[in-house]
Motif scaffolding. Structure first.
Motif, PDB file in Angstrom:
ATOM      1  N   SER B  15       0.796  -1.231   0.000  1.00  0.00           N
ATOM      2  CA  SER B  15       0.000   0.000   0.000  1.00  0.00           C
ATOM      3  C   SER B  15       0.827   1.279   0.000  1.00  0.00           C
ATOM      4  CB  SER B  15      -0.934   0.001   1.211  1.00  0.00           C
ATOM      5  OG  SER B  15      -0.167  -0.078   2.394  1.00  0.00           O
ATOM      6  N   LYS B  16       2.132   1.132   0.189  1.00  0.00           N
ATOM      7  CA  LYS B  16       2.962   2.342   0.288  1.00  0.00           C
ATOM      8  C   LYS B  16       4.282   2.121  -0.407  1.00  0.00           C
ATOM      9  CE  LYS B  16       1.496   3.934   4.815  1.00  0.00           C
ATOM     10  NZ  LYS B  16       1.635   3.295   6.127  1.00  0.00           N
ATOM     11  N   ILE B  18       7.756   1.396  -1.795  1.00  0.00           N
ATOM     12  CA  ILE B  18       8.315   0.459  -2.765  1.00  0.00           C
ATOM     13  C   ILE B  18       7.255  -0.532  -3.240  1.00  0.00           C
ATOM     14  CG2 ILE B  18      10.024  -1.378  -3.064  1.00  0.00           C
ATOM     15  CD1 ILE B  18      11.706   0.135  -0.850  1.00  0.00           C
ATOM     16  N   SER B  38      -2.031  -3.726   5.949  1.00  0.00           N
ATOM     17  CA  SER B  38      -2.531  -4.065   7.289  1.00  0.00           C
ATOM     18  C   SER B  38      -3.544  -3.052   7.808  1.00  0.00           C
ATOM     19  CB  SER B  38      -1.372  -4.178   8.279  1.00  0.00           C
ATOM     20  OG  SER B  38      -0.862  -2.890   8.561  1.00  0.00           O
ATOM     21  N   ARG B  92       9.564   0.114  11.271  1.00  0.00           N
ATOM     22  CA  ARG B  92      10.739   0.899  11.658  1.00  0.00           C
ATOM     23  C   ARG B  92      10.847   0.933  13.182  1.00  0.00           C
ATOM     24  NH1 ARG B  92       9.731   1.467   6.686  1.00  0.00           N
ATOM     25  NH2 ARG B  92      10.866   2.876   5.317  1.00  0.00           N
ATOM     26  N   TYR B 153      15.663  -2.692  14.701  1.00  0.00           N
ATOM     27  CA  TYR B 153      15.392  -2.735  13.263  1.00  0.00           C
ATOM     28  C   TYR B 153      16.521  -3.460  12.532  1.00  0.00           C
ATOM     29  CZ  TYR B 153      14.571  -0.891   8.501  1.00  0.00           C
ATOM     30  OH  TYR B 153      14.350  -0.760   7.147  1.00  0.00           O
TER      31      TYR B 153
HETATM   32  N1  NAP Z   1      12.139   3.759   2.450  1.00  0.00           N
HETATM   33  C1  NAP Z   1      13.422   3.521   2.680  1.00  0.00           C
HETATM   34  O1  NAP Z   1      14.260   4.427   2.638  1.00  0.00           O
HETATM   35  C2  NAP Z   1      13.881   2.121   3.000  1.00  0.00           C
HETATM   36  C3  NAP Z   1      15.255   1.888   3.183  1.00  0.00           C
HETATM   37  C4  NAP Z   1      15.703   0.611   3.468  1.00  0.00           C
HETATM   38  C5  NAP Z   1      14.778  -0.422   3.591  1.00  0.00           C
HETATM   39  N2  NAP Z   1      13.449  -0.177   3.442  1.00  0.00           N
HETATM   40  C6  NAP Z   1      12.516  -1.278   3.592  1.00  0.00           C
HETATM   41  O2  NAP Z   1      11.697  -1.386   2.463  1.00  0.00           O
HETATM   42  C7  NAP Z   1      10.424  -1.901   2.844  1.00  0.00           C
HETATM   43  C8  NAP Z   1       9.334  -0.998   2.322  1.00  0.00           C
HETATM   44  O3  NAP Z   1       9.499   0.311   2.833  1.00  0.00           O
HETATM   45  P1  NAP Z   1       8.642   1.542   2.286  1.00  0.00           P
HETATM   46  O4  NAP Z   1       9.243   2.749   2.900  1.00  0.00           O
HETATM   47  O5  NAP Z   1       8.573   1.438   0.828  1.00  0.00           O
HETATM   48  O6  NAP Z   1       7.184   1.301   2.843  1.00  0.00           O
HETATM   49  P2  NAP Z   1       6.595   1.397   4.338  1.00  0.00           P
HETATM   50  O7  NAP Z   1       6.122   2.761   4.612  1.00  0.00           O
HETATM   51  O8  NAP Z   1       7.569   0.825   5.263  1.00  0.00           O
HETATM   52  O9  NAP Z   1       5.299   0.468   4.266  1.00  0.00           O
HETATM   53  C9  NAP Z   1       5.348  -0.844   3.773  1.00  0.00           C
HETATM   54  C10 NAP Z   1       4.087  -1.579   3.994  1.00  0.00           C
HETATM   55  O10 NAP Z   1       4.092  -2.189   5.294  1.00  0.00           O
HETATM   56  C11 NAP Z   1       2.747  -2.311   5.688  1.00  0.00           C
HETATM   57  N3  NAP Z   1       2.623  -2.488   7.134  1.00  0.00           N
HETATM   58  C12 NAP Z   1       2.845  -1.583   8.113  1.00  0.00           C
HETATM   59  N4  NAP Z   1       2.603  -2.140   9.318  1.00  0.00           N
HETATM   60  C13 NAP Z   1       2.237  -3.429   9.084  1.00  0.00           C
HETATM   61  C14 NAP Z   1       1.857  -4.518   9.917  1.00  0.00           C
HETATM   62  N5  NAP Z   1       1.806  -4.406  11.236  1.00  0.00           N
HETATM   63  N6  NAP Z   1       1.526  -5.689   9.309  1.00  0.00           N
HETATM   64  C15 NAP Z   1       1.554  -5.817   7.994  1.00  0.00           C
HETATM   65  N7  NAP Z   1       1.895  -4.829   7.164  1.00  0.00           N
HETATM   66  C16 NAP Z   1       2.229  -3.643   7.702  1.00  0.00           C
HETATM   67  C17 NAP Z   1       2.120  -1.032   5.207  1.00  0.00           C
HETATM   68  O11 NAP Z   1       0.727  -1.214   5.025  1.00  0.00           O
HETATM   69  P3  NAP Z   1      -0.359  -0.363   5.861  1.00  0.00           P
HETATM   70  O12 NAP Z   1       0.262   0.931   6.290  1.00  0.00           O
HETATM   71  O13 NAP Z   1      -1.484  -0.210   4.958  1.00  0.00           O
HETATM   72  O14 NAP Z   1      -0.678  -1.221   7.012  1.00  0.00           O
HETATM   73  C18 NAP Z   1       2.817  -0.801   3.871  1.00  0.00           C
HETATM   74  O15 NAP Z   1       2.085  -1.376   2.827  1.00  0.00           O
HETATM   75  C19 NAP Z   1      10.469  -2.048   4.354  1.00  0.00           C
HETATM   76  O16 NAP Z   1      10.804  -3.363   4.671  1.00  0.00           O
HETATM   77  C20 NAP Z   1      11.578  -1.135   4.761  1.00  0.00           C
HETATM   78  O17 NAP Z   1      12.169  -1.552   5.977  1.00  0.00           O
HETATM   79  C21 NAP Z   1      12.983   1.067   3.133  1.00  0.00           C
END
Ligand code: NAP
Lengths: 242, 247
Positions: B15-16, B18, B38, B92, B153
């Motif tokens: 939903s968000k 990546i 979620s 996070r 994390y």
């Molecule tokens: N953005 C960055 O800079 C970065 C850097 C390194 C690694 N990452 C990793 O890349 C991945 C994606 O990050 P993002 O920033 O693109 O997205 P994000 O904001 O972390 O969200 C990812 C998804 O996680 C879901 N989520 C949140 N809480 C949850 C729960 N309790 N159970 C199930 N789903 C849940 C959210 O859905 P809902 O909100 O609808 O529940 C959303 O669809 C993550 O694993 C993150 O750690 C990101």
């Protein structure tokens, strides 16, 4: 110096205690097993004290530590040599199994670290050592949960090292290969599940002596290693290169 | 025909950030998607964007890994055989050690590790997937280089990478590949939120991430490669997508 060793009936922990006492340090052993091995009962040193409780129930740690470390008493470091092993294929790697592994190998360590690293408990320049495993970087089938827990531990110490550097406190882990002490317990079980015999043969220098592991721990606790922090020291008998 | 025509692909955390960009790309490329979120907001966003295109949408809370089996089984029918699974859920955590109590650590590890392993277990059941299935989970540079406060994390991401190495060695016999993508800073909602909480607008990580801030499309391009046949020789690895940070 005063050190605290957290152990779950493992020979590694006992061996570390012995070496530290020999080096004239004060040692507090916190063991999950309430019976010490026979060799220990002989060791009636006034520099050694022993406590036992089930610290895998992490909510007990805070109150138990209050009885063990009276106010005003500070330690110079602690070692986490507790933890559990276990092999299961993915189909049987249930969430409960993963949680048990994380609980013993990560959560309990972090809770000790959180409480023992407080300013009132850990001296400036102190050292924290956790026993990890080469499994953290090498995959073996059916060791999913174990490897995950050890990799988590290795990553956790890096975050802690960055934070505690301000007080010159160091945090390291040791990625150990097959050690004498493990062969007693895990090896038999793992052997059946993984034909770990081959794996064992890849450790080119042979089985690591428990005393050798303990020596490395003592070095990491000592001031001699004062510039080593945030690392995962390999002690693997040349396993990872083979 | 799109590159992923009629391929079934599961994206958790769609939903968000990546996950959402990946879903948009795969939709354009003809894939049949199973999309997860979620929160209610997340589900609404997915429904608005994807429901009329015939994709499945389901809700599950990764903080409770024990609930996933039921949530998954109620979604999936026997005709669905997965060709890809990308896990983008990652809670996070930023807390000094002093405040890092077991309940908090457990929540992070449950959502980021235990639930990912549980989803792999469910997805890799007999008749649930096609040979060639590619599983990818998003990890982070935090798993490799520590920073103050990110202890839980970083631990969770390192744990998933270790689990990936073990699963790849077990699942190759079923012709399943498993990899981790180790992301640097990526411009997502979560990233903007993080920067807002900081005193200075400068991101020290970006000084070392010399290709600059990543976009979700940068990451998606690599994910599409890892999902496709072109990467059929890559398994068990942690692949950096970090703009040079770890080098
Ligand atoms: N953005 C960055 O800079 C970065 C850097 C390194 C690694 N990452 C990793 O890349 C991945 C994606 O990050 P993002 O920033 O693109 O997205 P994000 O904001 O972390 O969200 C990812 C998804 O996680 C879901 N989520 C949140 N809480 C949850 C729960 N309790 N159970 C199930 N789903 C849940 C959210 O859905 P809902 O909100 O609808 O529940 C959303 O669809 C993550 O694993 C993150 O750690 C990101």
């Amino acid at each position: 110096m005063m050190y605290c060793i957290i152990n779950d009936g493992g020979d590694t922990g006992y061996c570390i205690v012995e070496q530290l006492v020999q080096l004239n340090h004060e040692v507090i052993l916190i063991d999950r097993k309430d019976q010490l091995p026979d060799s220990f009962i002989k060791m009636k040193s006034n520099r050694f004290s022993f406590y036992s409780f089930d610290f895998y129930q992490t909510h007990l740690i805070e109150s138990e530590l209050k009885n063990i470390l009276l106010p005003g008493k500070k330690i110079n470091g602690f070692v986490y040599s507790a933890g559990i092993g276990g092999v299961r294929p993915l189909a049987l790697t249930s969430t409960t199994f993963v949680s048990e592994m994380m609980n013993a190998n990560l959560y309990a360590f972090l809770e000790f670290a959180r409480l023992l690293s407080k300013k009132t408990r850990l001296e400036i320049g102190g050292s924290i050592v956790a026993i990890s495993s080469v499994s953290s970087i090498k995959g073996l089938k059916s060791k999913i949960a174990y490897s995950a827990s050890k990799a988590a531990l290795d990553a956790a110490i890096r975050g802690m090292a960055a934070e505690l550097a301000e007080r010159k406190i160091r945090v390291n882990s040791i990625r150990k290969g097959w050690v004498e002490a493990d062969l007693k317990h895990d090896f038999i079980q793992d052997n059946i599940a993984l034909s770990a015999q081959d794996d064992h043969a890849r450790q080119l220098l042979g089985t690591i002596g428990t005393a050798d592991l303990a020596k490395l721990v003592c070095f990491l606790l000592s001031d001699e290693s004062r510039f080593i922090s945030g690392t995962n020291v390999l002690l693997d008998g040349a396993y990872t290169i083979s | 025909m799109g590159k992923f025509e009629n391929k079934y692909i599961l994206i958790t955390g769609a939903s968000k950030g990546i996950g959402f960009t990946l879903a948009e790309n795969l939709d354009n490329l003809g894939a049949k998607l199973i999309l997860h979120a979620s929160s209610e907001d997340g589900i609404n966003k997915l429904t608005e964007s994807f429901a009329n295109k015939g994709h499945l949408i389901f809700r599950a809370d990764f903080s409770d890994p024990l609930s996933l089996e039921e949530a998954w089984q109620s979604q999936i029918n026997q005709d669905i055989k997965l060709d890809g699974f990308v896990n983008c859920v990652g809670l996070r955590s930023r807390r000094p050690l002093n405040l890092l109590k077991p309940a908090h650590v457990m929540n992070i590890l449950h959502a980021n590790v235990a639930s990912f392993i549980e989803m792999c277990r469910l997805v890799c059941r007999k008749n649930g997937f096609n040979p060639g299935l590619s599983i990818i989970t998003i990890s982070s540079i935090a798993a490799h280089s520590g920073g103050p406060g990110v202890t839980a994390y970083a631990a969770s991401k390192a744990a998933t990478e270790a689990a990936v190495r073990c699963m790849s060695k077990e699942l190759f016999k079923k012709e399943v590949r498993v990899n981790s993508l180790v992301c640097g800073q990526v411009n997502t909602e979560a990233y903007s939120d993080l920067m807002e909480t900081k005193a200075s607008a400068d991101d020290v990580i970006l000084e070392r991430q010399y290709l600059g801030l990543g976009s979700t499309q940068n990451i998606t391009d690599i994910l599409l490669f890892l999902l496709g046949k072109e990467s059929c020789f890559i398994t068990g690895s942690s692949i950096p997508a970090d703009g040079g940070y770890l080098s």
